[in-house]
Design an enzyme around this catalytic site. Structure first.
Site, short mmCIF file in Angstrom:
data_model
loop_
_atom_site.label_atom_id
_atom_site.label_comp_id
_atom_site.label_asym_id
_atom_site.label_seq_id
_atom_site.Cartn_x
_atom_site.Cartn_y
_atom_site.Cartn_z
N CYS A 133 -34.47 -38.02 -27.94
CA CYS A 133 -35.82 -37.61 -28.24
C CYS A 133 -36.15 -37.87 -29.72
O CYS A 133 -35.33 -37.59 -30.59
CB CYS A 133 -36.12 -36.14 -27.96
SG CYS A 133 -35.83 -35.67 -26.26
N ARG B 40 -34.54 -43.53 -29.63
CA ARG B 40 -33.96 -42.21 -29.36
C ARG B 40 -34.21 -41.73 -27.94
O ARG B 40 -33.73 -40.67 -27.54
CB ARG B 40 -34.52 -41.18 -30.35
CG ARG B 40 -34.22 -41.50 -31.79
CD ARG B 40 -34.83 -40.49 -32.71
NE ARG B 40 -34.21 -39.19 -32.57
CZ ARG B 40 -33.10 -38.81 -33.20
NH1 ARG B 40 -32.53 -39.62 -34.04
NH2 ARG B 40 -32.61 -37.62 -33.00
N TRP C 234 -36.03 -38.32 -24.17
CA TRP C 234 -34.85 -38.66 -23.37
C TRP C 234 -34.58 -37.41 -22.54
O TRP C 234 -34.23 -36.36 -23.08
CB TRP C 234 -33.67 -38.98 -24.29
CG TRP C 234 -32.47 -39.49 -23.55
CD1 TRP C 234 -32.21 -40.79 -23.20
CD2 TRP C 234 -31.35 -38.73 -23.09
NE1 TRP C 234 -31.01 -40.87 -22.54
CE2 TRP C 234 -30.46 -39.63 -22.46
CE3 TRP C 234 -31.00 -37.38 -23.14
CZ2 TRP C 234 -29.25 -39.22 -21.89
CZ3 TRP C 234 -29.80 -36.97 -22.56
CH2 TRP C 234 -28.94 -37.89 -21.95
N ASN D 119 -36.71 -31.66 -29.83
CA ASN D 119 -35.54 -32.51 -29.59
C ASN D 119 -34.33 -31.58 -29.59
O ASN D 119 -34.08 -30.90 -30.58
CB ASN D 119 -35.45 -33.55 -30.72
CG ASN D 119 -34.09 -34.22 -30.84
OD1 ASN D 119 -33.69 -34.63 -31.91
ND2 ASN D 119 -33.38 -34.35 -29.75
N GLY D 120 -33.61 -31.53 -28.45
CA GLY D 120 -32.44 -30.65 -28.38
C GLY D 120 -32.40 -29.94 -27.04
O GLY D 120 -33.09 -30.34 -26.10
N GLU E 48 -14.64 -52.52 -25.90
CA GLU E 48 -15.97 -52.61 -26.51
C GLU E 48 -16.79 -53.72 -25.83
O GLU E 48 -17.99 -53.54 -25.58
CB GLU E 48 -15.81 -52.87 -28.02
CG GLU E 48 -17.08 -53.13 -28.80
CD GLU E 48 -18.11 -52.01 -28.73
OE1 GLU E 48 -17.81 -50.91 -28.24
OE2 GLU E 48 -19.26 -52.27 -29.13
N LYS F 17 -20.34 -53.08 -23.92
CA LYS F 17 -21.58 -53.80 -24.23
C LYS F 17 -22.21 -54.33 -22.95
O LYS F 17 -23.41 -54.22 -22.73
CB LYS F 17 -21.33 -55.00 -25.17
CG LYS F 17 -21.01 -54.68 -26.60
CD LYS F 17 -22.17 -54.20 -27.43
CE LYS F 17 -22.36 -52.73 -27.36
NZ LYS F 17 -21.58 -51.80 -28.06
N GLU G 40 -23.67 -51.47 -20.79
CA GLU G 40 -24.84 -50.84 -21.38
C GLU G 40 -26.11 -51.65 -21.15
O GLU G 40 -27.15 -51.10 -20.83
CB GLU G 40 -24.65 -50.70 -22.91
CG GLU G 40 -23.75 -49.58 -23.33
CD GLU G 40 -23.59 -49.53 -24.85
OE1 GLU G 40 -23.78 -48.45 -25.41
OE2 GLU G 40 -23.26 -50.56 -25.47
N HIS H 27 -0.70 -53.02 -12.99
CA HIS H 27 -0.59 -51.67 -12.41
C HIS H 27 -1.88 -51.24 -11.73
O HIS H 27 -2.12 -50.05 -11.58
CB HIS H 27 -0.21 -50.66 -13.50
CG HIS H 27 1.11 -50.96 -14.13
ND1 HIS H 27 2.30 -50.89 -13.45
CD2 HIS H 27 1.42 -51.37 -15.39
CE1 HIS H 27 3.30 -51.23 -14.26
NE2 HIS H 27 2.78 -51.53 -15.44
N LYS I 153 -29.94 -43.98 -28.48
CA LYS I 153 -29.06 -44.38 -29.57
C LYS I 153 -28.44 -43.20 -30.29
O LYS I 153 -27.32 -43.26 -30.75
CB LYS I 153 -29.85 -45.22 -30.58
CG LYS I 153 -28.97 -45.81 -31.62
CD LYS I 153 -29.42 -47.17 -32.04
CE LYS I 153 -28.37 -47.84 -32.87
NZ LYS I 153 -27.24 -48.33 -32.08
C1 G6P Z 1 -24.65 -43.58 -27.99
C2 G6P Z 1 -25.03 -44.98 -28.41
C3 G6P Z 1 -23.77 -45.79 -28.72
C4 G6P Z 1 -22.94 -45.08 -29.78
C5 G6P Z 1 -22.62 -43.63 -29.38
C6 G6P Z 1 -22.04 -42.86 -30.54
O1 G6P Z 1 -24.00 -43.61 -26.78
O2 G6P Z 1 -25.78 -45.62 -27.40
O3 G6P Z 1 -24.14 -47.08 -29.20
O4 G6P Z 1 -21.74 -45.78 -29.96
O5 G6P Z 1 -23.83 -42.96 -28.99
O6 G6P Z 1 -23.01 -42.76 -31.54
P1 G6P Z 1 -22.72 -42.58 -33.06
O7 G6P Z 1 -24.07 -42.60 -33.71
O8 G6P Z 1 -22.02 -41.28 -33.22
O9 G6P Z 1 -21.87 -43.72 -33.51
#
Ligand code: G6P
Length: 614
Positions: free
Chosen positions: A2, A27, A75, A101-102, A487, A491, A494, A510, A609
């Site tokens: 949010c 956000r 969100w 937000n929260g 990672e 990606k 996501e 395994h 994010k």
């Molecule tokens: C969310 C974002 C990710 C990020 C993660 C941790 O899931 O979409 O891209 O890696 O949060 O966020 P931070 O700001 O703590 O790195």
């Protein structure tokens, strides 16, 4: 999670609020809404499901007059993403409107109490409970809005950044925070309010970061008034923003994510500036220098993070154990904070967070702090909550990362953590001087080497088209490149919504090997170092089962080129730095697959994010 934005001043609030919402859309983008008080004293609230553009379309024919307003991009937590649950929410009498937000954890108890008093609720949100509680307090205790907000927040358990309007006081904007970020911008006879500084930067560079349990009252012609929720007066600390408008734009790229991938040679140069001195063969990290003893006496380092930042932490585990010879544990913040971990006074806790606001990481820090551990944070957003509660740290300085999938923040985190490992290793004498020199010099070469990897973008885009049919992907790697495999998989998940798993290559036998067929693309990260030969054997095992292999190899590799279906070469470097090169093709691969599939690359569904809820 949010985004909130507010304005009070002489200008028309609506365009400022909408522009601010666009900046905060990373956000959350389930719904958006705005509340404005016009000249006639009417409080108009408009809301729309979906992105900010939907709200703009909805408002096209509406009265959007007014020099005071608040706006929100959501969100969803409590209640499905629809117009009714969208913010702002009115109070019972529709005199107040709130954005939030929260999460209000004790909303059910508060709601039941208010219902007994005859209050009715339109939405399923916890936020509506809060605005009703403020109105109830105002009416029953005969207090002004600020006091009502203070009293209401004293009853609240949970996290919030809120802003409230009262149509009977069109000269006042009240906001408060606990656990969710809130910044006030100070202009000439005007104030701005937002979850981060991005909606504010084009109007002023003077900001105040609001602290937990603080209530801020913004009135035209008056100074910013900050008190705690218990009415203790605080002195506002005005800071200067170091953020430019151009950093918030796409600069000719179709998506922020691609721009951010391509920025990495520059962002890593920025991260190392003033720290890595190749001419003097030295690394100077002030956060380390000022707290040397804590690191040198550490019996253990605990790394805590979420998502991509957690992957950077795993890479750091390899580097710190190899060069500084301190045992390292890497923890998901969300697990760590709840599993009653053993934390000692001589532990160093490294928290990694791009946003500096991730709720679980913040809570993990608070837990470790309460046990006396030393907290060092690696963070990108200057002035965010995590660096503020840490004992020391290192900013990554990559500028705003706007694409929801993290790219440039990740490589900068790996660089920061590697610098730290080298500083400790050198000081402790646990690595040879030759080793140290080689890596320092090689760090200086990394931006150019990334540039060379980026030169293969077109070829990666071409063969990415071949893989849009896939429902599943496996990513394999070993050692420093096992976290890179994870990672890469993250990606892809996501942004393209293709299921993908990152696995240590040797573990394939395994379990995952059972999945391999000609339908299954397998990305193997196989630079020529460490366990290279063993990874080549894994590739043979995949090919024997007709899997399709995309391999990331070191330039000039002839062995893997003969057996893999597609090969992407990266320049040779020191083993501990290979993730900085091998991750680049994986970022590009995920990006191009998502683009061909027509996915919303910068704002993937259901993600946000900055995750300020647990
Ligand atoms: C969310 C974002 C990710 C990020 C993660 C941790 O899931 O979409 O891209 O890696 O949060 O966020 P931070 O700001 O703590 O790195």
């Amino acid at each position: 999670m949010c985004g909130i934005v507010g304005y009070i001043g002489k200008r028309k609030a609506y365009p400022i609020l909408i522009k601010g919402l666009h900046r905060l859309e990373y956000r959350g983008y389930d719904s958006a809404g705005v509340a404005l008080i016009n000249e006639a004293g009417q409080l108009n609230v408009y809301k729309a499901k979906g992105k900010v553009a939907e709200l703009e379309a909805f408002c096209a024919e509406k009265d959007t007059e007014g020099c005071i307003g608040i706006a929100h991009t959501r969100w969803a937590t409590h209640g499905e993403p629809n117009t009714v649950n969208a913010h702002p929410h009115y109070s019972e009498s529709e005199r107040l409107a709130i954005i939030h937000n929260g999460i209000i954890e004790n909303y059910a108890v508060l709601k039941a109490g208010l219902m007994e008093q005859g209050y009715t609720f339109k939405s399923d949100t916890d936020t509506e409970v809060l605005v009703q509680l403020v109105e109830y307090t105002q009416v029953n205790q005969h207090v002004d809005l600020k006091t009502a907000v203070q009293l209401a927040l004293q009853q609240v358990i949970g996290a919030y950044a809120i802003a409230i309007l009262d149509k009977t006081h069109p000269d006042t904007l009240i906001a408060a925070r606990k656990g969710s970020p809130l910044v006030v911008g100070i202009g000439e006879n005007e104030y701005f309010l937002a979850s981060d500084a991005t909606p504010i930067v084009e109007y002023t560079d003077k900001v105040i970061y609001i602290d937990d349990e603080e209530v801020v009252s913004l009135r035209i012609g008056e100074k910013v008034d900050i008190t705690t929720i218990n009415n203790v007066t605080k002195t506002p600390e005005i800071k200067r923003l170091e953020l430019s408008l151009s950093q918030l734009e796409k600069g000719g790229y179709p998506h922020f994510m691609l721009k951010e991938i391509f920025e990495q040679p520059r962002t890593l140069t920025d991260s190392m500036r003033g720290r890595v001195n190749v001419r003097q063969d030295n690394i100077a990290l002030s956060g380390f220098i000022d707290n040397k003893e804590r690191f040198l006496n550490a019996k253990r380092i605990i790394i805590t993070a979420c998502g991509t930042s957690w992957h950077a932490g795993l890479i750091a585990m390899y580097a710190i154990e190899e060069y500084a010879q301190i045992p390292v544990e890497v923890e998901y913040s969300s697990e760590f904070r709840y599993r009653k971990p053993v934390i000692n006074k001589d532990d160093v806790v490294i928290a990694i967070s791009q946003s500096g606001e991730t709720a679980d990481t913040l809570a993990a820090i608070q837990l470790a702090k309460s046990k006396g551990a030393f907290i060092f944070s690696i963070c990108n957003v200057v002035g965010a909550s995590i660096p503020r509660v840490s004992d020391s740290g290192c900013y990554t300085h990559v500028g705003p990362e706007i694409g929801v999938a993290s790219t440039k923040a990740f490589t900068a985190q790996v660089v920061a953590l590697t610098m730290l490992a080298l500083c400790i290793g050198k000081e402790k004498g646990t690595m040879s001087h030759e080793q140290y020199l080689k890596i320092v010099r090689e760090l200086g070469q990394i931006p150019d080497k990334i540039e060379r990897v980026l030169g293969q973008n077109k070829r990666i885009a071409d063969f990415a088209k071949t893989f849009t049919y896939a429902q599943n992907f496996i990513y394999l790697g070993r050692g420093y490149n096992f976290p890179v495999a994870m990672e890469g998989a993250l990606k892809l998940k996501e942004i393209s919504y293709i299921h993908a798993e990152g696995y240590p290559a040797a573990e394939m036998k395994h379990g995952p090997i059972a999945l391999i067929s000609q339908e299954m693309p397998v990305v193997v990260v196989a630079p020529r170092c460490g366990t290279y030969e063993k990874v080549v054997s894994n590739i043979q095992e995949i090919k024997a089962r007709k899997g399709r292999v995309i391999a990331v190899v070191t330039e000039g590799d002839e062995l893997v080129s003969k057996i893999a279906d597609y090969v992407i070469e990266v320049p040779e470097t020191e083993e501990c730095l290979t993730p900085l090169l091998t991750v680049i093709p994986l970022q590009l691969l995920a990006y191009h697959i998502a683009v061909v599939k027509g996915c919303d690359v910068d704002q993937p569904r259901n993600l946000a994010k900055s995750v300020t809820v647990e």
